[in-house]
Design a protein around this motif. Structure first.
Motif, PDB file in Angstrom:
ATOM      1  N   VAL A 203      -7.200  -7.673  -1.475  1.00  0.00           N
ATOM      2  CA  VAL A 203      -7.912  -7.244  -2.683  1.00  0.00           C
ATOM      3  C   VAL A 203      -7.836  -5.728  -2.833  1.00  0.00           C
ATOM      4  CG1 VAL A 203     -10.194  -7.027  -3.732  1.00  0.00           C
ATOM      5  CG2 VAL A 203      -9.459  -9.222  -2.784  1.00  0.00           C
TER       6      VAL A 203
ATOM      7  N   VAL B 125      -5.905  -4.064  -6.015  1.00  0.00           N
ATOM      8  CA  VAL B 125      -6.713  -3.265  -6.945  1.00  0.00           C
ATOM      9  C   VAL B 125      -6.202  -1.828  -6.964  1.00  0.00           C
ATOM     10  CG1 VAL B 125      -9.006  -2.297  -7.361  1.00  0.00           C
ATOM     11  CG2 VAL B 125      -8.757  -4.730  -6.807  1.00  0.00           C
TER      12      VAL B 125
ATOM     13  N   SER C 163      -4.589  -6.566 -12.056  1.00  0.00           N
ATOM     14  CA  SER C 163      -5.842  -7.091 -12.599  1.00  0.00           C
ATOM     15  C   SER C 163      -5.829  -8.605 -12.757  1.00  0.00           C
ATOM     16  CB  SER C 163      -6.136  -6.443 -13.952  1.00  0.00           C
ATOM     17  OG  SER C 163      -5.092  -6.712 -14.876  1.00  0.00           O
ATOM     18  N   ASP C 164      -4.769  -9.255 -12.272  1.00  0.00           N
ATOM     19  CA  ASP C 164      -4.598 -10.696 -12.491  1.00  0.00           C
ATOM     20  C   ASP C 164      -3.959 -11.281 -11.245  1.00  0.00           C
ATOM     21  OD1 ASP C 164      -3.935 -13.255 -13.373  1.00  0.00           O
ATOM     22  OD2 ASP C 164      -3.104 -12.595 -15.279  1.00  0.00           O
ATOM     23  N   VAL C 165      -4.552 -12.320 -10.679  1.00  0.00           N
ATOM     24  CA  VAL C 165      -3.961 -13.012  -9.535  1.00  0.00           C
ATOM     25  C   VAL C 165      -3.947 -14.507  -9.814  1.00  0.00           C
ATOM     26  CG1 VAL C 165      -4.600 -11.281  -7.802  1.00  0.00           C
ATOM     27  CG2 VAL C 165      -6.178 -13.163  -8.309  1.00  0.00           C
TER      28      VAL C 165
ATOM     29  N   PHE D 219     -10.856  -9.114  -9.746  1.00  0.00           N
ATOM     30  CA  PHE D 219      -9.757  -9.289 -10.704  1.00  0.00           C
ATOM     31  C   PHE D 219     -10.299  -9.909 -11.994  1.00  0.00           C
ATOM     32  CE2 PHE D 219      -7.990  -9.778  -6.401  1.00  0.00           C
ATOM     33  CZ  PHE D 219      -7.154  -8.666  -6.385  1.00  0.00           C
TER      34      PHE D 219
END
Length: 280
Positions: A85, A89, A94-96, A127
């Motif tokens: 994380v 970050v 911003s997207d997983v 996220f």
């Protein structure tokens, strides 16, 4: 027909390209994929998460919207998850996408996606966008009632769903309708295999590792048969038929998640050709 063309244009304009983290994939993306197209990076049970994270960081630095696959079964525990994380970050991701993954046995305590999703929530939802898998057809190793319950449980932690590969438009349309009837309102992306050249597909399968290739083929023999046989599959025909079938169900899709098998130039050319056809 015009309404179908508008729907197809909308879907083709909201694409995500799935890539395999090989040594050359970053240069292929940068050479052929527009910088506003989202690129998702798979995770390999044989190579672990490091190649996924590395490619995701480099593509993010190049300005692409990037979605690394954080496969639950490849995470050794909470300390590694916290490190992942922090790393992502810090890279501006911003997207997983959180699948269970195919590692057997799991490398740590997470044997499914839900515990990782729960852990991410407990970390403060770092996220803004989190994707989960949907299964229009039976999962090769999970009972259907479990996948249905799992989606219901995961919906509280996720922001969208990506359908697994399916080659029957009627099955896809019925599945989408069932998801909506269960009051799961998350945006849905249709998982679609891109235009596949048989020789290149076999080459990619070799590069991702003999063990992993064998696992893929044995778990999904119908996928491989349809993709590998000349003339056995055309993505534009399947896409048109899915749009037509969904029209009768009065439900819609958000966009396309295209499995490129790293054939990025061919995939982008195919997409642009269709966009040109449907906007004229």
């Amino acid at each position: 027909m015009r309404d179908d063309h508008e729907t197809l244009t909308r879907l083709l304009s909201a694409v995500r390209y799935e890539v395999i983290p090989t040594a050359t994939v970053e240069s292929r993306v940068r050479d052929t994929v527009p910088s506003d197209v989202t690129v998702t990076v798979t995770a390999s049970p044989t190579k672990g998460l490091e190649p996924t994270l590395d490619v995701a960081e480099r593509l993010a630095a190049a300005g692409y919207p990037v979605v690394p696959h954080v496969a639950a079964r490849l995470i050794t525990g909470e300390p590694q998850l916290a490190g992942i994380v922090e790393r992502l970050v810090g890279a501006g991701v911003s997207d997983v996408f959180v699948p269970a993954g195919d590692a057997d046995p799991p490398l740590g305590p997470y044997d499914a996606a839900l515990p990782v999703l729960t852990a991410l929530s407990s970390l403060g939802n770092p996220f803004p966008r989190v994707g989960i898998t949907g299964y229009p057809e039976s999962h090769p190793s999970i009972e259907d009632d479990i996948t249905i319950q799992s989606m219901w449980d995961k919906r509280r932690h996720a922001t969208y769903i990506v359908s697994n590969l399916c080659f029957d438009p009627r099955v896809i349309a019925r599945w989408v309708a069932r998801v909506r009837r269960r009051q799961v309102s998350l945006p849905l992306y249709l998982g679609l295999a891109g235009p596949i050249d048989r020789a290149k597909l076999l080459s990619v399968a070799t590069k991702i590792g003999v063990g992993e290739s064998t696992r893929f083929v044995t778990r999904h023999p119908s996928w491989f048969a349809r993709l590998a046989v000349p003339g056995g599959y055309t993505p534009d025909a399947l896409l048109r038929n899915v749009v037509r079938a969904l029209r009768s169900q009065d439900v819609s899709l958000t966009g396309l998640h295209i499995f490129t098998f790293n054939q990025l130039a061919e995939t982008e050319r195919w997409r642009q050709d269709l966009l040109a056809r449907y906007t004229h």
